[in-house]
Scaffold this motif. Structure first.
Motif, PDB file in Angstrom:
ATOM      1  N   ILE A 244       1.062  -1.148   0.080  1.00  0.00           N
ATOM      2  CA  ILE A 244       0.095  -0.234  -0.231  1.00  0.00           C
ATOM      3  C   ILE A 244       0.605   1.111  -0.216  1.00  0.00           C
ATOM      4  N   LYS A 245       1.821   1.260   1.203  1.00  0.00           N
ATOM      5  CA  LYS A 245       2.881   2.723   1.014  1.00  0.00           C
ATOM      6  C   LYS A 245       3.544   2.772  -0.511  1.00  0.00           C
ATOM      7  N   LEU A 246       3.801   2.257  -0.835  1.00  0.00           N
ATOM      8  CA  LEU A 246       4.886   1.397  -2.489  1.00  0.00           C
ATOM      9  C   LEU A 246       3.973   2.195  -3.083  1.00  0.00           C
ATOM     10  N   LYS A 247       2.943   1.242  -3.199  1.00  0.00           N
ATOM     11  CA  LYS A 247       1.924   1.765  -4.650  1.00  0.00           C
ATOM     12  C   LYS A 247       1.232   3.262  -4.319  1.00  0.00           C
ATOM     13  N   SER A 248       0.899   4.252  -3.371  1.00  0.00           N
ATOM     14  CA  SER A 248       0.431   4.974  -2.606  1.00  0.00           C
ATOM     15  C   SER A 248       1.140   6.117  -3.512  1.00  0.00           C
ATOM     16  N   LYS A 249       3.169   5.860  -2.861  1.00  0.00           N
ATOM     17  CA  LYS A 249       4.069   6.840  -3.353  1.00  0.00           C
ATOM     18  C   LYS A 249       4.795   6.808  -4.834  1.00  0.00           C
ATOM     19  N   THR A 250       4.466   5.520  -6.005  1.00  0.00           N
ATOM     20  CA  THR A 250       4.804   5.868  -6.829  1.00  0.00           C
ATOM     21  C   THR A 250       3.852   6.186  -7.115  1.00  0.00           C
ATOM     22  N   GLY A 251       2.462   6.151  -7.147  1.00  0.00           N
ATOM     23  CA  GLY A 251       1.154   6.695  -7.663  1.00  0.00           C
ATOM     24  C   GLY A 251       1.757   8.451  -7.772  1.00  0.00           C
ATOM     25  N   LYS A 252       1.749   8.551  -7.574  1.00  0.00           N
ATOM     26  CA  LYS A 252       2.547  10.193  -7.150  1.00  0.00           C
ATOM     27  C   LYS A 252       2.934  10.660  -7.871  1.00  0.00           C
ATOM     28  N   ILE A 253       4.498   9.641  -7.755  1.00  0.00           N
ATOM     29  CA  ILE A 253       5.620  10.315  -8.460  1.00  0.00           C
ATOM     30  C   ILE A 253       4.952  10.299 -10.011  1.00  0.00           C
ATOM     31  N   ARG A 254       4.434   9.111 -10.265  1.00  0.00           N
ATOM     32  CA  ARG A 254       4.366   8.984 -12.261  1.00  0.00           C
ATOM     33  C   ARG A 254       3.116  10.101 -12.012  1.00  0.00           C
ATOM     34  N   LEU A 255       2.029   9.978 -11.218  1.00  0.00           N
ATOM     35  CA  LEU A 255       1.047  11.420 -11.607  1.00  0.00           C
ATOM     36  C   LEU A 255       1.304  13.225 -11.798  1.00  0.00           C
ATOM     37  N   TYR A 256       2.669  12.772 -10.701  1.00  0.00           N
ATOM     38  CA  TYR A 256       3.889  14.780 -11.216  1.00  0.00           C
ATOM     39  C   TYR A 256       4.475  14.720 -12.325  1.00  0.00           C
ATOM     40  N   PHE A 257       4.750  13.614 -12.446  1.00  0.00           N
ATOM     41  CA  PHE A 257       5.672  13.455 -14.232  1.00  0.00           C
ATOM     42  C   PHE A 257       5.012  14.200 -14.789  1.00  0.00           C
ATOM     43  N   GLU A 258       3.905  13.326 -15.295  1.00  0.00           N
ATOM     44  CA  GLU A 258       3.110  13.240 -16.449  1.00  0.00           C
ATOM     45  C   GLU A 258       2.561  14.888 -16.618  1.00  0.00           C
ATOM     46  N   GLU A 259       2.062  15.166 -14.884  1.00  0.00           N
ATOM     47  CA  GLU A 259       1.463  15.929 -14.877  1.00  0.00           C
ATOM     48  C   GLU A 259       2.751  16.648 -15.878  1.00  0.00           C
ATOM     49  N   TYR A 260       3.881  17.075 -15.473  1.00  0.00           N
ATOM     50  CA  TYR A 260       4.954  18.445 -15.684  1.00  0.00           C
ATOM     51  C   TYR A 260       5.409  17.962 -17.573  1.00  0.00           C
ATOM     52  N   ARG A 261       5.366  17.069 -18.077  1.00  0.00           N
ATOM     53  CA  ARG A 261       6.054  16.262 -19.019  1.00  0.00           C
ATOM     54  C   ARG A 261       3.888  17.372 -19.963  1.00  0.00           C
ATOM     55  N   LYS A 262       2.800  17.396 -19.396  1.00  0.00           N
ATOM     56  CA  LYS A 262       1.714  17.764 -20.401  1.00  0.00           C
ATOM     57  C   LYS A 262       2.235  19.363 -20.717  1.00  0.00           C
ATOM     58  N   TRP A 263       2.894  19.498 -18.848  1.00  0.00           N
ATOM     59  CA  TRP A 263       2.513  21.676 -19.253  1.00  0.00           C
ATOM     60  C   TRP A 263       4.338  21.750 -19.615  1.00  0.00           C
ATOM     61  N   TRP A 264       4.603  21.130 -19.710  1.00  0.00           N
ATOM     62  CA  TRP A 264       5.737  21.580 -21.106  1.00  0.00           C
ATOM     63  C   TRP A 264       5.955  21.347 -22.295  1.00  0.00           C
ATOM     64  N   PHE A 265       5.169  20.354 -22.595  1.00  0.00           N
ATOM     65  CA  PHE A 265       4.809  20.306 -24.125  1.00  0.00           C
ATOM     66  C   PHE A 265       3.316  20.498 -24.559  1.00  0.00           C
ATOM     67  N   GLN A 266       2.819  21.795 -23.614  1.00  0.00           N
ATOM     68  CA  GLN A 266       1.790  22.436 -24.008  1.00  0.00           C
ATOM     69  C   GLN A 266       2.459  24.167 -24.754  1.00  0.00           C
TER      70      GLN A 266
END
Length: 266
Positions: A244-266
């Protein structure tokens, strides 16, 4: 900055070697090459240091802790400039050499060299190797590392450790910079397989898990009818908690990085 696999066991971490293209670029920008990975991140983001990631190699040391790290090649658009190599890894203060206030913080260790072989050892094992279809920039790497360190600033031997760090960097490179296909799917599956093994590391992994299991078995010899069932139950609970702990943390990291990439390529 200390060196060594998580500071206690295994071969010492190779040091930076002068003469690399990236090292020279950073020096011209006023950066003193230092093992402090956060200082490197801050410099790259502040100075918008140019450079592209040509290859990422996920490595494991042949040591008692099975320490994992990443080797990353950085190239430049000027073809006359040879690529450089970065070794980046997460470590904790297992020897207790830091103050109480600082000891829980995860260290990000960073070294540069002209050649890959200067940053690793002959017995080290390649877990996976990827050449991105779309080369991320040095700033993309710095942002990803910052997201991981900000999201999980505390080092944990069994959770937010070197395995967790290397896997998340590699996973985000694969998911973000490879086109859909068999190669991408297999590498994502490898990352997920390694994550599942990490979840069970408390009692199954070499050294980390075997020490824990050995201690329980010694205690169990005094009252096996009580200890062994309790061990089985606690192992299942701890594995679930770890998952549960690892899934929660990895989920946040992947979400934040995907948001960064979407923002960068706008």
């Amino acid at each position: 900055m200390g060196s060594g696999a998580s500071r206690t066991r295994g071969p010492k971490t190779p040091q930076s070697i002068s003469g690399s293209t990236l090292g020279n670029v950073l020096k011209r920008e006023g950066f003193r090459v230092d093992p402090d990975g956060m200082a490197f991140i801050k410099h790259v983001l502040t100075h918008k240091t140019r450079g592209w990631i040509g290859r990422a190699i996920w490595m494991q040391e042949s040591s008692t802790l099975q320490h994992e790290h990443l080797l990353i090649s950085v190239f430049f658009l000027n073809e006359r400039l040879p690529p450089s190599w970065i070794r980046i890894e997460r470590m904790g203060d297992l020897e207790g050499t830091r103050s109480q206030e600082e000891k829980d913080k995860a260290e990000l260790i960073f070294h540069i060299a002209p050649q890959r072989e200067q940053l690793t050892f002959r017995r080290d094992v390649v877990i996976a190797d990827v050449v991105p279809d779309t080369a991320p920039t040095l700033r993309d790497l710095a942002n990803l590392l910052q997201i991981i360190q900000t999201t999980s600033p505390v080092y944990s031997l069994l959770q937010y450790n070197c395995w967790f760090f290397a896997r998340e960097v590699f996973h985000n490179f694969v998911s973000g910079y490879l086109v859909e296909g068999v190669r991408k799917r297999k590498l994502i599956e490898l990352c997920e397989s390694k994550r599942r093994k990490h979840e069970d590391a408390l009692w199954r992994s070499p050294w980390r898990g075997q020490v824990f299991t050995g201690l329980v078995m010694v205690v169990a010899s005094t009252a096996p009818q009580i200890i062994i069932p309790a061990y089985a139950m606690s192992s299942a609970i701890l594995s679930r908690y770890n998952r549960i702990k690892l899934k929660s943390k990895t989920g946040k990291i992947r979400l934040y990085f995907e948001e960064y990439r979407k923002w960068w390529f706008q």
